[in-house]
Design a protein around this motif. Structure first.
Motif, short mmCIF file in Angstrom:
data_model
loop_
_atom_site.label_atom_id
_atom_site.label_comp_id
_atom_site.label_asym_id
_atom_site.label_seq_id
_atom_site.Cartn_x
_atom_site.Cartn_y
_atom_site.Cartn_z
N TRP A 1 0.92 -0.56 0.10
CA TRP A 1 -0.38 0.01 -0.27
C TRP A 1 1.26 1.13 0.38
O TRP A 1 1.42 1.62 0.54
N ARG A 2 0.49 2.52 -0.84
CA ARG A 2 1.47 3.42 -1.00
C ARG A 2 0.36 4.19 0.28
O ARG A 2 -0.09 4.05 0.79
N ALA A 3 1.10 5.57 1.01
CA ALA A 3 0.54 6.52 1.80
C ALA A 3 -0.12 7.12 1.52
O ALA A 3 -0.95 7.49 2.55
N ARG A 4 -0.36 7.89 0.52
CA ARG A 4 -1.51 8.09 0.25
C ARG A 4 -2.59 7.54 0.26
O ARG A 4 -3.04 7.85 0.65
N GLU A 5 -2.43 5.69 -0.09
CA GLU A 5 -3.50 5.09 -0.92
C GLU A 5 -4.30 5.35 0.95
O GLU A 5 -5.25 4.95 0.61
N ILE A 6 -3.44 5.06 1.77
CA ILE A 6 -4.16 4.75 3.09
C ILE A 6 -4.52 6.06 3.56
O ILE A 6 -5.81 5.90 4.38
N ALA A 7 -3.55 6.88 3.96
CA ALA A 7 -4.42 8.91 3.85
C ALA A 7 -5.83 8.64 2.99
O ALA A 7 -6.31 9.27 4.44
N GLU A 8 -6.02 8.51 2.22
CA GLU A 8 -6.89 8.90 1.39
C GLU A 8 -8.42 7.58 2.15
O GLU A 8 -9.66 8.62 1.94
N LEU A 9 -8.15 6.15 2.07
CA LEU A 9 -9.35 5.27 3.29
C LEU A 9 -9.98 5.61 4.75
O LEU A 9 -10.23 5.90 4.59
N LEU A 10 -8.52 6.66 5.28
CA LEU A 10 -9.55 7.86 6.66
C LEU A 10 -9.28 8.98 6.48
O LEU A 10 -10.45 8.47 6.79
N VAL B 1 1.17 13.84 5.43
CA VAL B 1 2.36 14.19 6.47
C VAL B 1 2.64 13.20 7.62
O VAL B 1 2.80 12.40 9.01
N THR B 2 0.98 13.12 8.52
CA THR B 2 0.50 12.97 9.82
C THR B 2 1.15 10.83 9.22
O THR B 2 1.27 10.38 10.27
N THR B 3 -0.26 10.85 8.05
CA THR B 3 -0.10 9.69 7.76
C THR B 3 1.31 8.66 7.89
O THR B 3 1.14 7.83 8.83
N TYR B 4 2.26 9.57 7.20
CA TYR B 4 3.04 8.52 7.27
C TYR B 4 4.21 9.06 8.91
O TYR B 4 4.99 7.57 8.92
N ARG B 5 3.80 10.30 9.33
CA ARG B 5 4.56 9.79 10.56
C ARG B 5 3.37 8.73 12.36
O ARG B 5 4.24 7.26 12.03
#
Length: 103
Positions: free
Chosen positions: A48-57, A63-67
């Protein structure tokens, strides 16, 4: 000479510019972490790309997703495959129990 006009690719969904704080108490799993773990474990082989996870959330900045992903990686909850790519943590292997020889 023929010139073909192509449609531009669809734009990525906009991510929030501010984060909704989620504090559930020391030592307790938050809803955000539970949701991410469920998504990653549903497709354990997928990266999963971090952006995909951020979009799901939907309630957290990139930036917070990466942290948060970095913290969960340090705790062993998820795996970092490479920069910006994450997957479910490998299931814990249990050693086969063998009977101990009698002395």
């Amino acid at each position: 000479m023929t010139i073909a006009l192509l449609q531009p690719p669809p734009s990525l969904p906009a991510l929030p510019t501010t984060m909704v704080r989620e504090y559930v108490g020391a030592g307790q799993a938050g809803h955000r972490m539970t949701r991410v773990l469920a998504v990653l474990q549903a497709e354990p082989e997928r990266q999963w790309r971090a952006r995909e996870i951020a979009e799901l959330l939907g309630d957290v900045t990139l930036v917070t997703t990466y942290r948060q992903l970095a913290r969960w990686t340090e705790r062993g909850l998820i795996r970092r495959i490479r920069t910006g790519r994450y997957a479910a943590a490998a299931p814990a292997r249990t050693a086969a129990l063998r009977p101990q020889p009698k002395r």
